[in-house]
Motif scaffolding. Structure first.
Motif, mmCIF file in Angstrom:
data_model
loop_
_atom_site.group_PDB
_atom_site.id
_atom_site.type_symbol
_atom_site.label_atom_id
_atom_site.label_comp_id
_atom_site.label_asym_id
_atom_site.label_seq_id
_atom_site.Cartn_x
_atom_site.Cartn_y
_atom_site.Cartn_z
ATOM 1 N N SER A 117 0.833 -1.203 0.000
ATOM 2 C CA SER A 117 0.000 0.000 0.000
ATOM 3 C C SER A 117 0.863 1.246 0.000
ATOM 4 N N ASN A 186 -13.914 5.021 2.317
ATOM 5 C CA ASN A 186 -13.104 5.907 1.490
ATOM 6 C C ASN A 186 -13.958 7.021 0.904
ATOM 7 N N LEU A 187 -13.273 8.003 0.351
ATOM 8 C CA LEU A 187 -13.943 9.217 -0.102
ATOM 9 C C LEU A 187 -15.181 8.940 -0.966
ATOM 10 N N ARG A 202 -18.854 15.885 2.925
ATOM 11 C CA ARG A 202 -17.898 16.632 3.755
ATOM 12 C C ARG A 202 -16.509 16.620 3.147
ATOM 13 N N PHE A 204 -12.761 17.207 4.355
ATOM 14 C CA PHE A 204 -11.998 17.305 5.605
ATOM 15 C C PHE A 204 -10.815 18.262 5.427
ATOM 16 N N ARG A 217 -4.848 13.163 -4.032
ATOM 17 C CA ARG A 217 -4.542 11.729 -4.041
ATOM 18 C C ARG A 217 -4.480 11.233 -5.482
ATOM 19 N N ARG A 281 -8.882 15.986 8.943
ATOM 20 C CA ARG A 281 -8.879 14.678 9.603
ATOM 21 C C ARG A 281 -7.435 14.419 10.035
ATOM 22 N N ASP A 284 -3.945 13.047 7.810
ATOM 23 C CA ASP A 284 -4.053 13.088 6.340
ATOM 24 C C ASP A 284 -2.904 13.875 5.728
#
Ligand SMILES: O=c1ccn([C@@H]2O[C@H](COP(=O)(O)OP(=O)(O)O[C@H]3O[C@H](CO)[C@@H](O)[C@H](O)[C@H]3O)[C@@H](O)[C@H]2O)c(=O)[nH]1
Length: 323
Positions: A117, A186-187, A202, A204, A217, A281, A284
């Protein structure tokens, strides 16, 4: 070859299985069905129900199905949960891989494609993250993936394992509605959930040091993730003993949260809705975007899909489950 896909009944694993089959590979699925489901395994593909912590079950599956390579997708993947339950994550992700490696070495199975990851990088302070960017994971989840890579490096050196550790960036989308991710972690699915509840999506934090202030991202379609695994498996078939690749799977292109939310509102027919900005958040990073150069050089692979295809296909899957 016969490839055993651990976690092959889960979201990413089910896509990997289909890509491998389409590429003419023989496949067997090994899954504990803790989050996966048997109905995601295509007809004609054997399903062995078991956990990678169970050495005997692994030995039997490898023996009975004539397994010659493993694509190890099984594992726990929620960053937040890993902070609450680190020992559980270490057991499932690190001990699970260690037991799998023991079983493989004992049986002479010497090809492994591993789900790693981008979480191994933590908060990279670079424009494009290369595989040599220093790793500094920010969560037990990211740590387990990095330790997993170390186990693999050691086994490649000592036992001649041929391996590829695939560092996924932000996975989204689905090959078909039935295969869509069922989790809302996830988003993209989190925005769907808010819209369905009649609430504003929302964002963040919009005070990051990025052009629109929101986090950036590298979103990658799960079908692209799957095709990269097929390419890695093919490469390992030909590879010399001890070959040990570490590869980013990303598009090399960043999208901001604001851009993603705007696209989602459009695709879902919610152009009139507006997102609300809430606090950052914790944990992040502002920007995590892959360099996709090495995977292109090593495997001749590059992503085919863009964010609209990810959002559209994820939305079809969402609507199937939430009619
Ligand atoms: O309702 C939401 C949900 C998310 N975000 C933001 O969207 C971005 C993406 O968030 P998310 O989809 O949770 O992904 P990441 O936090 O980037 O982590 C993902 O990508 C990592 C690899 O880069 C993996 O390790 C993780 O498992 C995976 O969750 C982040 O800036 C979030 O703050 C929002 O603004 N609003």
């Amino acid at each position: 070859m016969t490839w055993m896909v651990t976690g092959g009944a889960g979201f990413i694993g089910a896509h990997v299985v289909r890509a491998m089959l389409a590429g003419g590979q023989r496949v067997v699925v090994f899954d504990d069905l803790s989050t996966g489901s048997a109905d995601k395994v295509p007809a004609g593909v054997p399903l062995v129900t078991g956990t990678v912590l169970d050495r005997e079950a692994l030995d039997a599956a490898i023996r009975e199905h004539g397994v010659t390579g493993v694509v190890h997708v099984a594992g726990k993947k929620q960053v937040g949960e890993s902070v609450e339950r680190p020992l559980y994550y270490y057991k499932e992700n690190v001990t699970g891989l260690e037991v799998l490696l023991e079983s493989m070495v004992a049986a002479g199975v010497d090809r492994l494609v591993f789900s790693s990851s981008a979480a191994v990088y933590g908060m990279p302070d670079v424009d494009l993250v290369t595989e040599t960017t220093p790793c500094a994971p920010m969560s037990p989840y990211g740590e387990t993936k990095l330790v997993g890579e170390w186990l693999i490096h050691a086994a490649a050196k000592a036992h001649g394992l041929r391996a590829a550790s695939m560092r996924y960036f932000n996975v989204a989308g689905a090959a078909s509605p039935e295969l869509a991710d069922e989790g809302v972690f996830n988003l993209v699915p989190m925005v769907f959930e808010r819209l369905e509840a009649g609430e504003a999506p929302r964002i963040f934090g919009d005070d990051y040091d990025t052009p629109d202030g929101t986090c950036i991202r590298d979103y990658i379609h799960v079908e692209d993730i799957a095709s990269a695994h097929l390419a890695a498996a093919r490469r390992l078939e030909e590879a010399e003993a001890g070959t040990d690749l570490t590869l980013n799977i990303g598009r090399g292109e960043g999208s901001s949260v604001r851009e993603m939310v705007d696209r989602i509102l459009k695709v879902t027919g919610n152009e009139d809705a507006t997102a609300e900005v809430s606090a950052r958040r914790p944990g992040d990073p502002a920007r995590v975007v892959a360099s996709a150069e090495r995977i292109s050089e090593e495997l001749g692979w590059s992503a085919r899909y863009g964010v609209d295809e990810m959002i559209e296909s994820a939305w079809q899957g969402w609507r199937l489950r939430h009619p």
